[in-house]
Each structure stands twice: as structure tokens, then as C-alpha cells.
Scaffold this motif. Structure first.
Motif, PDB file in Angstrom:
ATOM      1  N   VAL A   1       0.524  -1.488  -0.177  1.00  0.00           N
ATOM      2  CA  VAL A   1      -0.269   0.177   0.133  1.00  0.00           C
ATOM      3  C   VAL A   1       0.942   1.138   0.600  1.00  0.00           C
ATOM      4  N   SER A   2       0.392   2.826   0.104  1.00  0.00           N
ATOM      5  CA  SER A   2       0.906   3.735   0.275  1.00  0.00           C
ATOM      6  C   SER A   2       0.921   4.349   1.737  1.00  0.00           C
ATOM      7  N   GLY A   3       1.417   5.569   1.798  1.00  0.00           N
ATOM      8  CA  GLY A   3       1.168   5.105   3.814  1.00  0.00           C
ATOM      9  C   GLY A   3       2.393   6.132   3.728  1.00  0.00           C
ATOM     10  N   ALA A   4       2.564   6.096   5.278  1.00  0.00           N
ATOM     11  CA  ALA A   4       3.262   7.443   6.346  1.00  0.00           C
ATOM     12  C   ALA A   4       2.902   7.110   7.279  1.00  0.00           C
ATOM     13  N   ASN A   5       4.092   6.896   8.478  1.00  0.00           N
ATOM     14  CA  ASN A   5       4.183   7.020   9.781  1.00  0.00           C
ATOM     15  C   ASN A   5       4.975   8.100  10.084  1.00  0.00           C
ATOM     16  N   ALA A   6       4.605   8.799  11.293  1.00  0.00           N
ATOM     17  CA  ALA A   6       5.517   9.733  11.784  1.00  0.00           C
ATOM     18  C   ALA A   6       5.795   9.867  13.983  1.00  0.00           C
ATOM     19  N   ILE A   7       7.262   9.991  14.526  1.00  0.00           N
ATOM     20  CA  ILE A   7       6.734   9.513  15.894  1.00  0.00           C
ATOM     21  C   ILE A   7       7.920  11.255  16.076  1.00  0.00           C
ATOM     22  N   LEU A   8       7.541  11.425  17.754  1.00  0.00           N
ATOM     23  CA  LEU A   8       7.576  12.940  17.914  1.00  0.00           C
ATOM     24  C   LEU A   8       8.429  12.505  19.321  1.00  0.00           C
ATOM     25  N   LEU A   9       9.851  12.814  18.796  1.00  0.00           N
ATOM     26  CA  LEU A   9      10.769  12.672  20.912  1.00  0.00           C
ATOM     27  C   LEU A   9      11.004  13.748  21.260  1.00  0.00           C
ATOM     28  N   THR A  10      10.936  14.204  22.592  1.00  0.00           N
ATOM     29  CA  THR A  10      11.782  15.359  22.721  1.00  0.00           C
ATOM     30  C   THR A  10      12.308  15.094  24.510  1.00  0.00           C
ATOM     31  N   ARG A  11      12.976  16.134  24.324  1.00  0.00           N
ATOM     32  CA  ARG A  11      13.267  16.184  26.071  1.00  0.00           C
ATOM     33  C   ARG A  11      12.542  16.379  26.821  1.00  0.00           C
ATOM     34  N   ASP A  12      12.602  15.156  28.087  1.00  0.00           N
ATOM     35  CA  ASP A  12      11.597  15.636  29.283  1.00  0.00           C
ATOM     36  C   ASP A  12      10.508  16.758  29.897  1.00  0.00           C
ATOM     37  N   ASP A  13      11.223  17.672  29.080  1.00  0.00           N
ATOM     38  CA  ASP A  13      10.944  19.812  29.791  1.00  0.00           C
ATOM     39  C   ASP A  13      10.097  20.042  28.577  1.00  0.00           C
ATOM     40  N   PHE A  14      10.209  19.361  27.475  1.00  0.00           N
ATOM     41  CA  PHE A  14       9.022  20.012  26.379  1.00  0.00           C
ATOM     42  C   PHE A  14       7.642  18.681  26.391  1.00  0.00           C
ATOM     43  N   ALA A  15       8.085  17.685  26.698  1.00  0.00           N
ATOM     44  CA  ALA A  15       6.634  17.122  26.729  1.00  0.00           C
ATOM     45  C   ALA A  15       5.715  17.698  27.844  1.00  0.00           C
ATOM     46  N   GLY A  16       4.269  17.141  27.272  1.00  0.00           N
ATOM     47  CA  GLY A  16       2.887  17.314  27.507  1.00  0.00           C
ATOM     48  C   GLY A  16       1.945  16.614  28.890  1.00  0.00           C
ATOM     49  N   ALA A  17       0.816  17.626  29.060  1.00  0.00           N
ATOM     50  CA  ALA A  17       0.548  16.682  30.052  1.00  0.00           C
ATOM     51  C   ALA A  17      -0.124  15.220  29.658  1.00  0.00           C
ATOM     52  N   THR A  18      -0.662  14.777  28.387  1.00  0.00           N
ATOM     53  CA  THR A  18      -0.641  13.810  27.288  1.00  0.00           C
ATOM     54  C   THR A  18      -0.090  12.649  28.234  1.00  0.00           C
ATOM     55  N   PRO A  19      -0.426  11.674  28.390  1.00  0.00           N
ATOM     56  CA  PRO A  19       0.159  10.161  28.746  1.00  0.00           C
ATOM     57  C   PRO A  19       1.826   9.925  27.592  1.00  0.00           C
ATOM     58  N   THR A  20       2.470  10.010  28.588  1.00  0.00           N
ATOM     59  CA  THR A  20       4.020   9.957  28.103  1.00  0.00           C
ATOM     60  C   THR A  20       4.743   8.805  27.590  1.00  0.00           C
ATOM     61  N   VAL A  21       5.846   8.237  26.537  1.00  0.00           N
ATOM     62  CA  VAL A  21       5.523   7.055  26.844  1.00  0.00           C
ATOM     63  C   VAL A  21       7.302   6.870  26.724  1.00  0.00           C
ATOM     64  N   ARG A  22       8.242   6.122  27.056  1.00  0.00           N
ATOM     65  CA  ARG A  22       9.250   6.172  27.304  1.00  0.00           C
ATOM     66  C   ARG A  22      10.343   4.604  27.108  1.00  0.00           C
ATOM     67  N   VAL A  23      11.421   4.797  26.601  1.00  0.00           N
ATOM     68  CA  VAL A  23      11.524   3.347  26.587  1.00  0.00           C
ATOM     69  C   VAL A  23      12.111   3.224  27.146  1.00  0.00           C
ATOM     70  N   ARG A  24      12.102   1.551  28.020  1.00  0.00           N
ATOM     71  CA  ARG A  24      12.887   1.153  29.013  1.00  0.00           C
ATOM     72  C   ARG A  24      13.841   0.026  28.426  1.00  0.00           C
ATOM     73  N   ALA A  25      13.847  -0.602  27.390  1.00  0.00           N
ATOM     74  CA  ALA A  25      14.786  -1.213  26.597  1.00  0.00           C
ATOM     75  C   ALA A  25      15.453  -1.164  25.235  1.00  0.00           C
ATOM     76  N   LEU A  26      16.513  -0.931  24.620  1.00  0.00           N
ATOM     77  CA  LEU A  26      16.201  -1.142  23.439  1.00  0.00           C
ATOM     78  C   LEU A  26      17.618  -2.124  22.585  1.00  0.00           C
ATOM     79  N   GLN A  27      18.143  -2.740  21.886  1.00  0.00           N
ATOM     80  CA  GLN A  27      18.783  -4.024  21.708  1.00  0.00           C
ATOM     81  C   GLN A  27      18.797  -4.033  19.939  1.00  0.00           C
ATOM     82  N   CYS A  28      19.501  -4.260  19.347  1.00  0.00           N
ATOM     83  CA  CYS A  28      19.787  -4.436  17.988  1.00  0.00           C
ATOM     84  C   CYS A  28      20.872  -5.332  17.630  1.00  0.00           C
TER      85      CYS A  28
END
Length: 383
Positions: free
Chosen positions: A213-240
Motif C-alpha cells: 500500500v501507500s502511506g506514512a507514519n511519524a513519531i515525535l521525541l522530545t526532551r522531558d521538559d518539552f513533554a506535554g500533559a498527555t500520557p507519555t511513553v518512554r523507552v525501557r530497553a532497546l537492543q539491535c
């Protein structure tokens, strides 16, 4: 290593531009720009605040991330192209986190997507890499379907599975898709529908092969003090881990099998403690392989795992996965990540998993000529 390795960075938003079976007007850059605009609108962020941009796309060429930055009116301090296909979303995420932590940028937008005309997809399949172009294209092997048909046969023999077992995964994911208004394929599907579908590359039928299909996705990352009041998601672990077996294995394990222990140790909990699971599902066999690699079938009983998937005891690919939502090229590497973030932020609507607070997402892709070279995984947590 502990979760503190990812402190100071918040995932402030994630969007999916509705996928389409038809490419529509415009070009890939237009799709990426629309996803970028939607992301910022929902997050309440101004383009002037964005000082980092990461891009993954197969069909953006001859443009690159810097060309997209110019089109978007950005003057980024951090700019990155990614070419890791199904592993691109998590790869971009890893680099963006480090960029923010080290002060290279404060607000980073990651975008991924493709617009496919029939000729575009054929060009991609036949010239995927030098190996494909040199050795597989002359054979007219038809692209990845034949490769994964052979792998499915091998997997079925190893674990005593039938077409119905793989079909149960597709049916379960389609059931999730019926609750996702943005999935391209939402018509309810029975196991009979699956088994009656035309064979594409025996034993793979129509519903085993990820739809383009055709389409697109996007994600926004910020410094903690840029984060708004909405529920925030953080990374606990990442491996490659990339190019783990140099194409010499049997394909029944991915590099995830080698990094899973480190992933869960880094997260501080295990597979049984996550609420949402998104694995890269270009074919149902790869769904099962990655789940086993990540520890969701510790006793090797894949039929029991399939039963858990069908009963929703395991909330797997809750968007419908790529097998029902569609695969928009490089956006496929971000699709599961966006869905997991959407679930953790409580924004999944009818398909929302109750009280979802933890998720694991895998990436897999970039087939050399037999198997994918790239695999990665990230554990996310709502805070």
C-alpha cells in the motif's frame, strides 16, 4: 544496563497517515510531509521547535532527509537517513534518543513511508540490493514470496504446523483490523476464507503475503521538559543486532534470539509482563519466529502460542498488523511502533487494550537473498 540509559527522552506522539491501496496524487515527499504535519498538530508542537529529522523511505529518492527538511521549512541540528527497511523505525528511534541525550537536538520528528506505483514496487523488488539484482533477478523468482514460502515449509516441518496454524494468526490479526478504521483490509476473515484463497507460492496463499500500500507514519521525541500533559511513553530497553548469521543459518531464528535476554534484563521484566506486542509481520511465519525468539514460547509449543493469539490472551499486532493494515514500504518498520505507542497513550479507540502500560516491538528486514539481515526490539512503558 538499566532503563536509565534512556532517561531524559519522551515519546510525545505518534501518528499514521491512513494507508491506501491506490497511490493517489503527489509523491512520497508529499506523504511524509502530511504525516509530519499531522504529528505536530496532534502534539501541539510548532515546526520552529523541531530541530531534528529522521527519514526512512524506499521511494523518496533522489531526495534524502535533508531535502525533506528543506521542504518542511526546517533547519535541523540533527538529520538522518535510514535504509534498514523493517528495522528502520527502531533504528531511527535508537539514534534519535542518543541525539537528544547528548544535546544534539531537543525535538526530533521521525517519518517513514512510501508511495508505490506498480513499476515502483517492481523496481524495488528487483534491485533491492546488489545481491538481489545480480543473482535473483535473472531467475525471475518473483521477489520475497518464494523465499519465505521455502522458509515456511521448513518451519512447518520443524514444528509440525499446518496451513491452518499459520492461517489462525492471519485470522486473529484480521479480527483486530476490523476494529481499526485505518486498516486497509477490514472485512472479517474466517479460517475457511484463508484456506480457500489462491496460492501465491505454495504453501503461501494470498492472505500470507503482506499487501503493498501507500502511506506514512511519524513519531515525535522530545526532551522531558518539552513533554506535554498527555500520557507519555518512554523507552525501557532497546537492543539491535544486524547480520548475525551472514546468511548461513536456516532462517528459523532471527538475531532477536541472541539479544532477547539482554533486552528483558535491561527492561527489568519479562515477556509475561507486557500488555501489547507488535512484531514485524511480513509473513505469518515471521510473526511466530520472532515471538519465539523474544521468549513468548519458552517451551517451544507454537500451537499453544497460536491459541493465545487467537483468544487475545496475547494482544498481538492490535492494528491488524501489516498483513491487514498494509505495508507502506519503509513505513512498515514504523507501523508496529506507532501502534504500540498509540495503545500505551490510550488512543486506540475500539481496539484499545485495557490498562495497557507496557509494550514490546520488534523490527526485522532487509533480506539479503535468503533472510533478513536486520533485527531489533524495543520495550516501551507508559509513565
Amino acid at each position: 544496563m538499566t532503563s536509565s540509559n534512556f532517561d531524559g527522552v519522551a515519546i510525545a506522539g505518534a501518528v499514521e497517515l491512513p494507508y491506501s491501496r491506490q497511490p493517489g496524487d503527489g509523491n512520497t515527499g508529499d506523504l511524509l510531509a502530511r504525516a509530519f504535519g499531522l504529528l505536530l498538530e496532534r502534539a501541539g508542537v510548532s515546526p520552529k521547535q523541531v530541530d531534528g529529522l529522521g527519514v526512512a523511505s524506499f521511494t523518496l529518492g533522489p531526495d534524502h532527509a535533508i531535502d525533506m527538511a528543506w521542504r518542511l521549512g526546517l533547519s535541523p541540528r540533527w538529520c538522518m537517513d535510514d535504509c534498514h527497511g523493517g528495522a528502520s523505525g527502531i533504528n531511527l528511534l535508537q539514534h534519535a534518543i542518543r541525539a537528544i541525550q547528548h544535546g544534539d537536538a531537543n525535538v526530533i520528528a521521525l517519518v517513514a513511508g512510501d508511495r508505490f506505483e506498480p513499476a515502483d514496487f517492481r523496481q524495488l523488488v528487483e534491485h533491492y540490493n546488489l545481491t538481489t539484482r545480480t543473482w535473483l533477478r535473472p531467475l525471475q523468482n518473483g521477489g520475497p514470496n518464494s523465499v519465505f514460502a521455502m522458509l515456511t515449509r521448513r518451519h512447518a516441518r520443524r514444528y509440525g504446523l499446518t496451513r491452518s496454524d499459520y492461517g489462525a494468526v492471519c485470522v486473529a490479526q484480521r479480527a483486530w483490523a476490523t476494529q481499526n478504521p485505518q486498516a486497509v483490509y477490514r472485512t472479517p476473515m474466517t479460517l475457511g476464507d484463508y484456506l480457500d484463497a489462491p496460492l501465491i507460492a505454495d504453501p503461501l496463499g494470498r492472505f500470507d503475503c503482506v499487501p503493498v500500500v501507500s502511506g506514512a507514519n511519524a513519531i515525535l521525541l522530545t526532551r522531558d521538559d518539552f513533554a506535554g500533559a498527555t500520557p507519555t511513553v518512554r523507552v525501557r530497553a532497546l537492543q539491535c543486532l544486524y547480520n548475525a548469521d551472514h546468511q548461513e543459518g536456516d532462517g528459523l531464528q532471527t538475531p532477536l534470539s541472541r539479544i532477547a535476554d539482554d533486552l528483558w534484563q535491561q527492561a527489568g521484566f519479562g515477556p509475561g509482563d507486557v500488555d501489547v506486542v507488535s512484531v514485524y509481520d511480513d509473513y505469518p511465519v515471521m510473526t511466530l519466529v520472532q515471538l519465539a525468539d523474544l521468549g513468548f514460547a519458552p517451551d517451544g509449543d507454537l500451537r499453544a502460542l497460536i491459541t493465545r493469539i487467537g483468544s487475545r490472551a496475547l494482544a498481538l499486532n492490535t492494528s491488524g498488523g501489516q498483513l491487514s493494515a498494509g505495508q507502506a514500504g519503509a513505513a512498515g518498520g514504523m507501523h508496529g511502533l506507532v501502534e504500540a505507542i498509540t495503545q500505551l497513550r490510550g488512543e486506540a479507540g475500539e481496539r484499545q487494550v485495557a490498562n495497557a502500560s507496557r509494550a514490546v516491538v520488534s523490527g526485522y528486514g532487509m533480506v539479503e537473498y535468503r533472510f533478513g539481515m536486520c533485527a531489533n526490539a524495543v520495550v516501551l512503558e507508559r509513565t
